[in-house]
Design an enzyme around this catalytic site. Structure first.
Site, PDB file in Angstrom:
ATOM      1  N   ARG A   1     -13.651  -8.702   0.800  1.00  0.00           N
ATOM      2  CA  ARG A   1     -12.217  -8.440   0.595  1.00  0.00           C
ATOM      3  C   ARG A   1     -11.423  -9.720   0.876  1.00  0.00           C
ATOM      4  NH1 ARG A   1     -10.067  -3.334   0.915  1.00  0.00           N
ATOM      5  NH2 ARG A   1      -8.183  -4.447   0.329  1.00  0.00           N
TER       6      ARG A   1
ATOM      7  N   GLN B   1     -10.108  -3.890  -3.723  1.00  0.00           N
ATOM      8  CA  GLN B   1     -11.398  -3.344  -3.330  1.00  0.00           C
ATOM      9  C   GLN B   1     -12.431  -3.593  -4.429  1.00  0.00           C
ATOM     10  OE1 GLN B   1     -12.272  -1.815  -0.320  1.00  0.00           O
ATOM     11  NE2 GLN B   1     -14.263  -2.253  -1.216  1.00  0.00           N
TER      12      GLN B   1
ATOM     13  N   CYS C   1     -16.402   1.551   0.232  1.00  0.00           N
ATOM     14  CA  CYS C   1     -15.235   0.697   0.519  1.00  0.00           C
ATOM     15  C   CYS C   1     -14.842   0.742   1.993  1.00  0.00           C
ATOM     16  CB  CYS C   1     -14.066   1.120  -0.353  1.00  0.00           C
ATOM     17  SG  CYS C   1     -13.528   2.824  -0.089  1.00  0.00           S
TER      18      CYS C   1
ATOM     19  N   ARG D   1       0.880  -1.177   0.000  1.00  0.00           N
ATOM     20  CA  ARG D   1       0.000   0.000   0.000  1.00  0.00           C
ATOM     21  C   ARG D   1       0.909   1.215   0.000  1.00  0.00           C
ATOM     22  NH1 ARG D   1      -5.365   1.367   3.467  1.00  0.00           N
ATOM     23  NH2 ARG D   1      -6.141  -0.036   1.856  1.00  0.00           N
TER      24      ARG D   1
ATOM     25  N   HIS E   1      -7.092   0.762  -6.673  1.00  0.00           N
ATOM     26  CA  HIS E   1      -7.356  -0.115  -5.522  1.00  0.00           C
ATOM     27  C   HIS E   1      -8.043  -1.387  -6.054  1.00  0.00           C
ATOM     28  CE1 HIS E   1      -7.727  -1.361  -1.511  1.00  0.00           C
ATOM     29  NE2 HIS E   1      -8.555  -0.467  -1.019  1.00  0.00           N
TER      30      HIS E   1
ATOM     31  N   ASP F   1     -17.195   7.156  -1.697  1.00  0.00           N
ATOM     32  CA  ASP F   1     -15.969   6.968  -0.916  1.00  0.00           C
ATOM     33  C   ASP F   1     -15.759   8.266  -0.148  1.00  0.00           C
ATOM     34  OD1 ASP F   1     -13.533   6.070   0.048  1.00  0.00           O
ATOM     35  OD2 ASP F   1     -12.482   6.155  -1.871  1.00  0.00           O
TER      36      ASP F   1
HETATM   37  N1  NVA Z   1      -9.906   6.619  -1.441  1.00  0.00           N
HETATM   38  C1  NVA Z   1      -9.597   6.136  -0.132  1.00  0.00           C
HETATM   39  C2  NVA Z   1      -9.847   4.676  -0.047  1.00  0.00           C
HETATM   40  C3  NVA Z   1      -9.624   4.074   1.311  1.00  0.00           C
HETATM   41  C4  NVA Z   1      -9.816   2.606   1.326  1.00  0.00           C
HETATM   42  C5  NVA Z   1      -8.143   6.455   0.199  1.00  0.00           C
HETATM   43  O1  NVA Z   1      -7.304   6.388  -0.701  1.00  0.00           O
HETATM   44  O2  NVA Z   1      -7.868   6.811   1.343  1.00  0.00           O
HETATM   45  N1   CP Z   2     -11.285  -0.362   2.062  1.00  0.00           N
HETATM   46  C1   CP Z   2     -10.031  -0.430   2.531  1.00  0.00           C
HETATM   47  O1   CP Z   2      -9.067  -0.609   1.779  1.00  0.00           O
HETATM   48  O2   CP Z   2      -9.934  -0.317   3.883  1.00  0.00           O
HETATM   49  P1   CP Z   2      -8.594  -0.136   4.721  1.00  0.00           P
HETATM   50  O3   CP Z   2      -8.034   1.216   4.379  1.00  0.00           O
HETATM   51  O4   CP Z   2      -9.029  -0.248   6.139  1.00  0.00           O
HETATM   52  O5   CP Z   2      -7.638  -1.215   4.323  1.00  0.00           O
END
Ligand code: NVA
Ligand code: CP
Length: 324
Positions: A308, A147, A280, A117, A144, A239
């Protein structure tokens, strides 16, 4: 010695763009099977017998926090008979400037698969290029994919099909939106994205999704009007307005998105009567969605979060060539 052949034969999943329609459907099919088998064994109080990833180890690099991604990957590996190692960037030499390339080379000597990540999508591209084991994107600023696989499985479970449905995306044209456009396009779903002009998904990704949608009989539309998107939709999804790393933009983002881009019961009324709401997570109630919607009857967010686990297990089996 890692040969060129090793690098050529491994597959990385940095975006839904790395999967063709057949692969997406195979992952969903296997995920569904794994889900049923897990539920059955939980009901019986037994452990699933098969351990297709016994002896395999997944490394998980996190530059950003996570609840769902971290836990579902870790638990998924355990359930498949393998192991997972959590690598916070603060604890490894990446934090002291070791390059992504040297990190990828090194980790490939010990691990069978890497999930990362990252903030900058180019970081995961560099990691993938320098790793001889498969690399999975657990979220970057652009994509992502895990997701979106979970989202597609959730939609398929609720609607019993994918092709021909309409998904409305309301809010930020962000990483989840980008991969969802690609995922919808490749599975024949019409997707309408409603977002303010300055938060449109990148043109290049819209172009890729539109090209795929033409191939699979889908359609991608971008509008500024959430009511246009929600009208007769089968799925309404959103989101956070403030993705991880964008905290400094909170005030201006909230001023732009609110109140117009909030998913509330008024907006949900425009969708089909049996429409579901998806997110998500993590969610900010009272911002991108109201409590009555996310905690209401139409909400599919907990199944979405659970899925997930199942899609990632299927993905790990595919990438590590598990014998099932
Ligand atoms: N768009 C959000 C998704 C979190 C799962 C982010 O990047 O923080
Ligand atoms: N939806 C998602 O990726 O959640 P987290 O940021 O908790 O991993």
């Amino acid at each position: 010695m890692r040969t060129l052949k090793t690098y050529l034969s491994k597959k990385d999943i940095l975006s839904i763009q790395d999967l063709d329609a057949k692969e997406i459907h195979s992952i969903l099919d296997l995920a569904y099977k794994l889900k049923k088998s897990l539920h059955q064994s939980k009901k019986k109080g037994t452990r699933p017998l098969s351990q297709p990833l016994k002896g395999k180890v997944l490394g998980m690099i996190f530059q950003k926090p996570s609840t769902r991604t971290r836990i579902s990957f870790e638990v998924g590996m355990y359930q498949l008979g393998g192991d997972a190692v959590y690598l916070s960037t603060n604890d490894i030499q990446l934090s002291r400037g070791e390059s992504m390339e040297d990190t990828g080379h090194t980790l490939s000597l010990y691990l069978d698969c890497i999930m990362a990540r990252v903030y900058d999508h180019s970081d995961i591209q560099r990691l993938a290029r320098s790793s001889s084991v498969p690399v999975i994107n657990g979220l970057s600023d652009l994509f992502h994919p895990c997701q979106v696989l979970a989202d597609l499985l959730t939609i398929r479970e609720y609607k019993k099909k994918l092709k021909g449905l309409t998904v409305a995306w309301i809010g930020d044209g962000d990483n989840v939106c980008n991969d969802l456009m690609l995922g919808c396009a490749k599975t024949g779903i019409r997707m309408v994205v409603a977002c303010p002009k300055q938060y449109r998904p990148p043109d290049e990704i819209v172009r890729l999704a539109t090209k795929a949608s033409e191939l699979y009989g889908a359609e991608i539309t971008i509008t500024e009007d959430p009511t246009v998107a929600a009208k007769d939709a089968d799925v309404v999804t959103t989101d956070t307005f403030v993705s991880i790393g964008k905290e400094e933009e909170r005030t201006s983002r909230e001023a732009t998105f609110l109140p117009r881009y909030q998913v509330n019961s008024e907006l949900m009324k425009l969708a089909k009567q049996d429409a579901i709401f998806m997110h998500c997570l993590p969610a900010k109630r009272g911002q991108e969605v109201t409590s009555d919607v996310i905690d209401g009857k139409a909400s599919a967010v907990w199944d979405e979060a659970e899925n997930r686990l199942h899609v990632q297990k299927a993905l790990l089996c595919m990438l590590m060539k598990a014998r099932l």
